[in-house]
Design a protein around this motif. Structure first.
Motif, mmCIF file in Angstrom:
data_model
loop_
_atom_site.group_PDB
_atom_site.id
_atom_site.type_symbol
_atom_site.label_atom_id
_atom_site.label_comp_id
_atom_site.label_asym_id
_atom_site.label_seq_id
_atom_site.Cartn_x
_atom_site.Cartn_y
_atom_site.Cartn_z
ATOM 1 N N ASN A 1 42.937 40.688 30.328
ATOM 2 C CA ASN A 1 41.927 40.907 29.289
ATOM 3 C C ASN A 1 42.184 42.144 28.439
ATOM 4 O O ASN A 1 41.407 42.477 27.569
ATOM 5 N N LEU A 2 43.289 42.835 28.734
ATOM 6 C CA LEU A 2 43.591 44.053 27.972
ATOM 7 C C LEU A 2 44.521 43.726 26.822
ATOM 8 O O LEU A 2 45.470 42.955 26.977
ATOM 9 N N ASN A 3 44.242 44.359 25.692
ATOM 10 C CA ASN A 3 45.147 44.196 24.573
ATOM 11 C C ASN A 3 45.966 45.481 24.512
ATOM 12 O O ASN A 3 45.530 46.465 23.933
ATOM 13 N N PHE A 4 47.116 45.494 25.164
ATOM 14 C CA PHE A 4 47.837 46.770 25.259
ATOM 15 C C PHE A 4 49.247 46.696 24.677
ATOM 16 O O PHE A 4 49.861 45.643 24.648
ATOM 17 N N GLU A 5 49.688 47.847 24.186
ATOM 18 C CA GLU A 5 51.066 47.949 23.715
ATOM 19 C C GLU A 5 51.941 48.422 24.866
ATOM 20 O O GLU A 5 53.024 47.953 25.096
ATOM 21 N N SER A 6 51.429 49.406 25.583
ATOM 22 C CA SER A 6 52.132 49.870 26.779
ATOM 23 C C SER A 6 51.081 50.204 27.832
ATOM 24 O O SER A 6 49.918 50.454 27.510
ATOM 25 N N LEU A 7 51.505 50.194 29.062
ATOM 26 C CA LEU A 7 50.555 50.312 30.166
ATOM 27 C C LEU A 7 51.212 51.096 31.302
ATOM 28 O O LEU A 7 52.401 50.914 31.567
ATOM 29 N N VAL A 8 50.467 51.988 31.926
ATOM 30 C CA VAL A 8 51.000 52.710 33.094
ATOM 31 C C VAL A 8 50.132 52.348 34.283
ATOM 32 O O VAL A 8 48.906 52.399 34.204
ATOM 33 N N ILE A 9 50.759 51.948 35.385
ATOM 34 C CA ILE A 9 50.000 51.655 36.616
ATOM 35 C C ILE A 9 50.504 52.602 37.705
ATOM 36 O O ILE A 9 51.715 52.700 37.926
ATOM 37 N N PHE A 10 49.599 53.310 38.341
ATOM 38 C CA PHE A 10 49.991 54.210 39.428
ATOM 39 C C PHE A 10 49.705 53.541 40.774
ATOM 40 O O PHE A 10 48.650 52.935 40.959
ATOM 41 N N CYS A 11 50.629 53.641 41.697
ATOM 42 C CA CYS A 11 50.405 53.149 43.067
ATOM 43 C C CYS A 11 50.679 54.316 44.007
ATOM 44 O O CYS A 11 51.346 55.279 43.628
ATOM 45 N N ASN A 12 50.222 54.207 45.257
ATOM 46 C CA ASN A 12 50.448 55.354 46.138
ATOM 47 C C ASN A 12 51.680 55.209 47.031
ATOM 48 O O ASN A 12 51.986 56.110 47.795
ATOM 49 N N LYS A 13 52.376 54.048 46.936
ATOM 50 C CA LYS A 13 53.597 53.909 47.760
ATOM 51 C C LYS A 13 54.704 53.291 46.922
ATOM 52 O O LYS A 13 54.438 52.447 46.068
ATOM 53 N N LYS A 14 55.949 53.669 47.207
ATOM 54 C CA LYS A 14 57.039 53.114 46.406
ATOM 55 C C LYS A 14 57.172 51.607 46.646
ATOM 56 O O LYS A 14 57.536 50.854 45.753
ATOM 57 N N SER A 15 56.843 51.145 47.883
ATOM 58 C CA SER A 15 56.929 49.713 48.159
ATOM 59 C C SER A 15 55.934 48.937 47.287
ATOM 60 O O SER A 15 56.243 47.858 46.781
ATOM 61 N N ASP A 16 54.746 49.508 47.073
ATOM 62 C CA ASP A 16 53.755 48.854 46.203
ATOM 63 C C ASP A 16 54.248 48.822 44.760
ATOM 64 O O ASP A 16 54.058 47.843 44.048
ATOM 65 N N VAL A 17 54.891 49.913 44.339
ATOM 66 C CA VAL A 17 55.412 49.977 42.967
ATOM 67 C C VAL A 17 56.415 48.852 42.759
ATOM 68 O O VAL A 17 56.357 48.099 41.789
ATOM 69 N N LYS A 18 57.335 48.701 43.739
ATOM 70 C CA LYS A 18 58.384 47.674 43.615
ATOM 71 C C LYS A 18 57.766 46.289 43.609
ATOM 72 O O LYS A 18 58.075 45.450 42.775
ATOM 73 N N ARG A 19 56.877 46.047 44.594
ATOM 74 C CA ARG A 19 56.266 44.728 44.751
ATOM 75 C C ARG A 19 55.511 44.324 43.484
ATOM 76 O O ARG A 19 55.653 43.235 42.982
ATOM 77 N N LEU A 20 54.754 45.265 42.948
ATOM 78 C CA LEU A 20 53.933 44.982 41.773
ATOM 79 C C LEU A 20 54.805 44.677 40.557
ATOM 80 O O LEU A 20 54.513 43.765 39.782
ATOM 81 N N SER A 21 55.910 45.414 40.434
ATOM 82 C CA SER A 21 56.756 45.235 39.250
ATOM 83 C C SER A 21 57.380 43.847 39.193
ATOM 84 O O SER A 21 57.789 43.379 38.137
ATOM 85 N N LEU A 22 57.464 43.178 40.360
ATOM 86 C CA LEU A 22 58.104 41.856 40.395
ATOM 87 C C LEU A 22 57.114 40.713 40.149
ATOM 88 O O LEU A 22 57.493 39.552 40.133
#
Ligand code: AMP
Length: 283
Positions: free
Chosen positions: A245-266
């Motif tokens: 529902n967001l109309n975004f040009e760029s977006l930053v998402i913060f996670c608290n673990k590197k495994s979450d960062v990787k998983r989310l990016s895929l």
């Protein structure tokens, strides 16, 4: 209205050289931590300061140190000022601050942090540096190698003591403390002032003035905030529905673990976007 006498830098007791540098930098008014700590530090008093990054705390110790140490010169390998920080990044920032503030002074600085060959840092120490900015481990390595002597230190700054505690560096800082003359000035800063930090601080300072400033609001007025309570099992579903529902040009998402960062990016939802992942490879 009666103006507060610490509302301008010229009322804090700093030299005219520093005042003119601050004017060039566009610093019109001291921040609360600067108003409180600069006049005290200039009189040689120890300080236990509670201030976060962003409050102007670096200038609150760097400016008086520059004025205090400007009247002497250090011998090779025997600095007179020492700033200890928990991270390389902070040490680099502090060193940049000293370089900017002291442009009208002939003081020299040594940045001793990991990731840079010892030889390079040793050359700087050999020339004689007035102030060292360092992380505890790298400083102890230099001491062990006989590259630097700490028995001429007149001012010690311990910056971000609470992070130092979290990262397990307090024993290293205590070892460094034993190598520094007992009669010296100590400026001890922490973003939080728990009983434990106060107790640790007490080991380094003598009859300190305690200064606490309220942290500035860290929220930009250009940012809308929402807090969404979610069950762990619904977190991704909720996040994806927000993103859709967001109309975004760029977006930053913060996670608290590197495994979450990787998983989310895929995740499929990001397929049509260019995704970059950043983490410190820690957890
Ligand atoms: P610090 O809390 O030391 O990391 O400082 C945060 C930022 O505030 C840095 O970019 C400083 O250059 C800036 N700053 C510090 N003191 C002042 C001041 N009195 N007026 C304007 N900016 C300042």
């Amino acid at each position: 209205m009666i103006a507060n006498k610490t509302d301008t830098f010229s009322n804090l007791g700093l030299s005219s050289e520093l005042i003119s540098t601050l004017e060039d930098l566009g610093y019109t008014k001291p921040t609360p931590i600067q108003s409180a700590s600069i006049p005290l530090a200039l009189t040689g008093r120890d300080i236990l300061g509670c201030a976060q990054t962003g409050t102007g705390k670096t200038a609150s110790y760097a400016l008086p140190i520059i004025d205090i140490l400007s009247s002497g010169k250090s011998k090779a390998r025997m600095p007179r000022g020492l700033v200890i920080t928990p991270t390389r990044e902070l040490a680099e920032q502090v060193s940049e601050n000293f370089n900017i503030f002291a442009k009208n002074f002939s003081l020299s600085y040594g940045l001793l942090i990991g990731g840079i060959p010892f030889n390079e840092q040793n050359k700087i120490l050999n020339k004689g540096v007035d102030i060292i900015i360092s992380t505890p481990g790298r400083l102890l390595d230099h001491v062990d190698r006989g590259n630097v002597l700490l028995n001429s230190i007149k001012i010690l700054v311990i910056d971000e003591a609470d992070r130092m505690l979290d990262m397990g560096f307090i024993p290293d800082v205590e070892s460094i403390n034993l190598m520094i003359p007992k009669i010296r000035q100590t400026l001890f800063f922490s973003a939080t002032m728990s009983n434990e930090i106060r107790k640790i601080g007490g080991k380094f300072v003598i009859n300190p003035k305690i200064i606490e400033v309220t942290p500035p609001s860290s929220t930009s007025k250009f940012i809308d905030q929402k807090l969404i309570f979610s069950k762990k099992s619904d977190k991704l579903k909720n996040l994806f529905s927000i993103i859709k529902n967001l109309n975004f040009e760029s977006l930053v998402i913060f996670c608290n673990k590197k495994s979450d960062v990787k998983r989310l990016s895929l995740k499929k939802i990001f397929n049509q976007h260019k995704v970059v992942i950043l983490h410190g490879d820690m957890l």
